[in-house]
Write an enzyme that holds these catalytic residues in place. Structure first.
Site, PDB file in Angstrom:
ATOM      1  N   TYR A   1      -3.715  -0.893   9.897  1.00 11.21           N
ATOM      2  CA  TYR A   1      -3.499  -1.046   8.446  1.00 11.21           C
ATOM      3  C   TYR A   1      -2.080  -0.610   8.092  1.00 11.21           C
ATOM      4  CZ  TYR A   1      -4.569  -0.866   3.438  1.00 11.21           C
ATOM      5  OH  TYR A   1      -4.587  -1.087   2.079  1.00 11.21           O
TER       6      TYR A   1
ATOM      7  N   SER B   1       0.858  -1.197   0.000  1.00  6.88           N
ATOM      8  CA  SER B   1       0.000   0.000   0.000  1.00  6.88           C
ATOM      9  C   SER B   1       0.886   1.237   0.000  1.00  6.88           C
ATOM     10  CB  SER B   1      -0.865  -0.037   1.260  1.00  6.88           C
ATOM     11  OG  SER B   1      -1.438   1.223   1.529  1.00  6.88           O
TER      12      SER B   1
HETATM   13  P1  NAD Z   1     -11.823  -5.060  -1.505  1.00  9.92           P
HETATM   14  O1  NAD Z   1     -12.416  -4.778  -0.163  1.00  9.92           O
HETATM   15  O2  NAD Z   1     -12.659  -4.872  -2.716  1.00  9.92           O
HETATM   16  O3  NAD Z   1     -11.192  -6.514  -1.540  1.00  9.92           O
HETATM   17  C1  NAD Z   1     -10.697  -7.168  -0.393  1.00  9.92           C
HETATM   18  C2  NAD Z   1     -10.678  -8.630  -0.678  1.00  9.92           C
HETATM   19  O4  NAD Z   1     -10.223  -9.329   0.481  1.00  9.92           O
HETATM   20  C3  NAD Z   1     -12.049  -9.170  -1.028  1.00  9.92           C
HETATM   21  O5  NAD Z   1     -11.932 -10.073  -2.087  1.00  9.92           O
HETATM   22  C4  NAD Z   1     -12.461  -9.896   0.237  1.00  9.92           C
HETATM   23  O6  NAD Z   1     -13.335 -10.965  -0.025  1.00  9.92           O
HETATM   24  C5  NAD Z   1     -11.127 -10.393   0.728  1.00  9.92           C
HETATM   25  N1  NAD Z   1     -11.195 -10.712   2.155  1.00  9.92           N
HETATM   26  C6  NAD Z   1     -11.382  -9.856   3.183  1.00  9.92           C
HETATM   27  N2  NAD Z   1     -11.420 -10.542   4.339  1.00  9.92           N
HETATM   28  C7  NAD Z   1     -11.247 -11.851   4.025  1.00  9.92           C
HETATM   29  C8  NAD Z   1     -11.193 -13.054   4.779  1.00  9.92           C
HETATM   30  N3  NAD Z   1     -11.327 -13.064   6.110  1.00  9.92           N
HETATM   31  N4  NAD Z   1     -11.018 -14.218   4.116  1.00  9.92           N
HETATM   32  C9  NAD Z   1     -10.885 -14.248   2.779  1.00  9.92           C
HETATM   33  N5  NAD Z   1     -10.909 -13.142   1.996  1.00  9.92           N
HETATM   34  C10 NAD Z   1     -11.101 -11.966   2.628  1.00  9.92           C
HETATM   35  O7  NAD Z   1     -10.586  -4.098  -1.582  1.00  9.92           O
HETATM   36  P2  NAD Z   1      -9.346  -4.022  -2.589  1.00  9.92           P
HETATM   37  O8  NAD Z   1      -9.016  -2.575  -2.687  1.00  9.92           O
HETATM   38  O9  NAD Z   1      -9.566  -4.805  -3.814  1.00  9.92           O
HETATM   39  O10 NAD Z   1      -8.217  -4.704  -1.682  1.00  9.92           O
HETATM   40  C11 NAD Z   1      -7.328  -5.661  -2.160  1.00  9.92           C
HETATM   41  C12 NAD Z   1      -5.969  -5.423  -1.529  1.00  9.92           C
HETATM   42  O11 NAD Z   1      -5.439  -4.202  -2.020  1.00  9.92           O
HETATM   43  C13 NAD Z   1      -5.995  -5.306  -0.011  1.00  9.92           C
HETATM   44  O12 NAD Z   1      -4.867  -5.951   0.538  1.00  9.92           O
HETATM   45  C14 NAD Z   1      -5.893  -3.805   0.201  1.00  9.92           C
HETATM   46  O13 NAD Z   1      -5.346  -3.481   1.437  1.00  9.92           O
HETATM   47  C15 NAD Z   1      -4.974  -3.436  -0.936  1.00  9.92           C
HETATM   48  N6  NAD Z   1      -4.954  -2.030  -1.309  1.00  9.92           N
HETATM   49  C16 NAD Z   1      -6.051  -1.397  -1.825  1.00  9.92           C
HETATM   50  C17 NAD Z   1      -5.966  -0.057  -2.172  1.00  9.92           C
HETATM   51  C18 NAD Z   1      -7.128   0.694  -2.757  1.00  9.92           C
HETATM   52  O14 NAD Z   1      -7.003   1.903  -2.967  1.00  9.92           O
HETATM   53  N7  NAD Z   1      -8.243   0.074  -3.056  1.00  9.92           N
HETATM   54  C19 NAD Z   1      -4.788   0.621  -1.994  1.00  9.92           C
HETATM   55  C20 NAD Z   1      -3.683  -0.034  -1.465  1.00  9.92           C
HETATM   56  C21 NAD Z   1      -3.790  -1.355  -1.130  1.00  9.92           C
END
Ligand code: NAD
Length: 251
Positions: free
Chosen positions: A156, A143
């Site tokens: 986080y 991130s």
């Molecule tokens: P999202 O909330 O759409 O996806 C999160 C995913 O994690 C989902 O598929 C969810 O089902 C899964 N998940 C959560 N808890 C779970 C559990 N207990 N068991 C199994 N699966 C579980 O959000 P996203 O933005 O697609 O996040 C994906 C990754 O990217 C994460 O690690 C997030 O921290 C990271 N990220 C996102 C951003 C952003 O701007 N969206 C930025 C930096 C990092």
């Protein structure tokens, strides 16, 4: 030929958090590059499966908040495909509250999924890669808060800073086995994870104004970096966290 080195035909990729958001984007990209994809999620991955040709996507339902799920996921992958070549540790959650109000539960839930499970799955994959004598690729989703402090997200930030450090640590130990461990640090992307931020008009416009590319990222934006790090084109890339952020960090 260089483009052939990016192809993933016949490779087996495991992507956690595959039902939505960035995980879904990476499943589609890996499949388009030729990989067979096992998507892990708590809920149905039907939406992801619909974007991938039949026979190329397999769903594994598991709660990655529970430590025993690491062994279960690996068993299921081996049962279905007999091997693993690529692991993408994408599943992650975020909890927002002021430092002084932050609960132990919000600390533990985030650290357990974002960092501890990432380690346990990487460990299980690494053992299998070594057993297969095949090398392998581990891609962790970091991130901007692997580099910056952020605000109102203490667990986080701790977890994602940990992901960047652990990526380097595992890369150092596993490189002699032909295993590449790298990370991708997404910037501000349009997914469920940032819904609260995007709904906050003030924060949302402040963030947008600071992104040199002038827009939020999308799940499609992360596909190229993922395929690159999963491929032979990245065989000499070890322990690096690659930002896909529209220029946010450089600003
Ligand atoms: P999202 O909330 O759409 O996806 C999160 C995913 O994690 C989902 O598929 C969810 O089902 C899964 N998940 C959560 N808890 C779970 C559990 N207990 N068991 C199994 N699966 C579980 O959000 P996203 O933005 O697609 O996040 C994906 C990754 O990217 C994460 O690690 C997030 O921290 C990271 N990220 C996102 C951003 C952003 O701007 N969206 C930025 C930096 C990092």
């Amino acid at each position: 030929m260089i483009l052939d080195r990016f192809r993933l035909d016949g490779k087996v990729a495991v992507v956690t958090g595959a039902n939505t958001g960035l995980g879904q984007g990476m499943c589609v990209a890996l499949a388009e590059a030729g990989a067979l994809v096992a998507g892990v999620a708590r809920r149905s991955c039907a939406e992801t499966a619909a974007k991938i040709p039949e026979g190329q996507f397999f769903e594994i339902l598991a709660d990655l908040g529970k430590t025993e799920s690491a062994a279960y996921v690996m068993e299921e992958v081996l049962k279905q495909f007999g091997k693993i070549d690529i692991l993408v540790n994408n599943a992650g959650i975020i909890r927002r509250a002021d430092v002084v109000d932050f609960t132990e539960q919000d600390w533990d839930d985030v650290m357990n999924l974002n960092l501890k499970m990432l380690f346990l799955l990487s460990q299980a994959a690494a053992k299998q890669f070594i057993k297969q004598n095949s090398g392998g690729k581990i891609i962790n989703i970091a991130s901007m808060l692997s580099f910056q402090g952020g605000i109102r997200v203490p667990s986080y930030t701790a977890s994602k800073s940990g992901v960047r450090g652990l990526t380097m640590e595992m890369a150092n130990e596993l490189a002699p086995h032909g295993i590449n461990v790298n990370a991708i640090a997404p910037g501000y992307m349009v997914t469920n994870n940032t819904e609260l931020l995007r709904n906050d008009e003030k924060r949302s416009s402040e963030i947008l104004a600071r992104i040199p590319a002038g827009r939020w990222g999308t799940p499609e934006d992360i596909g190229g970096a993922c395929v690159f790090l999963a491929s032979a084109a990245a065989d000499y890339v070890n322990g690096y966290t690659l930002a896909v952020d529209g220029g946010w960090l450089g600003r």
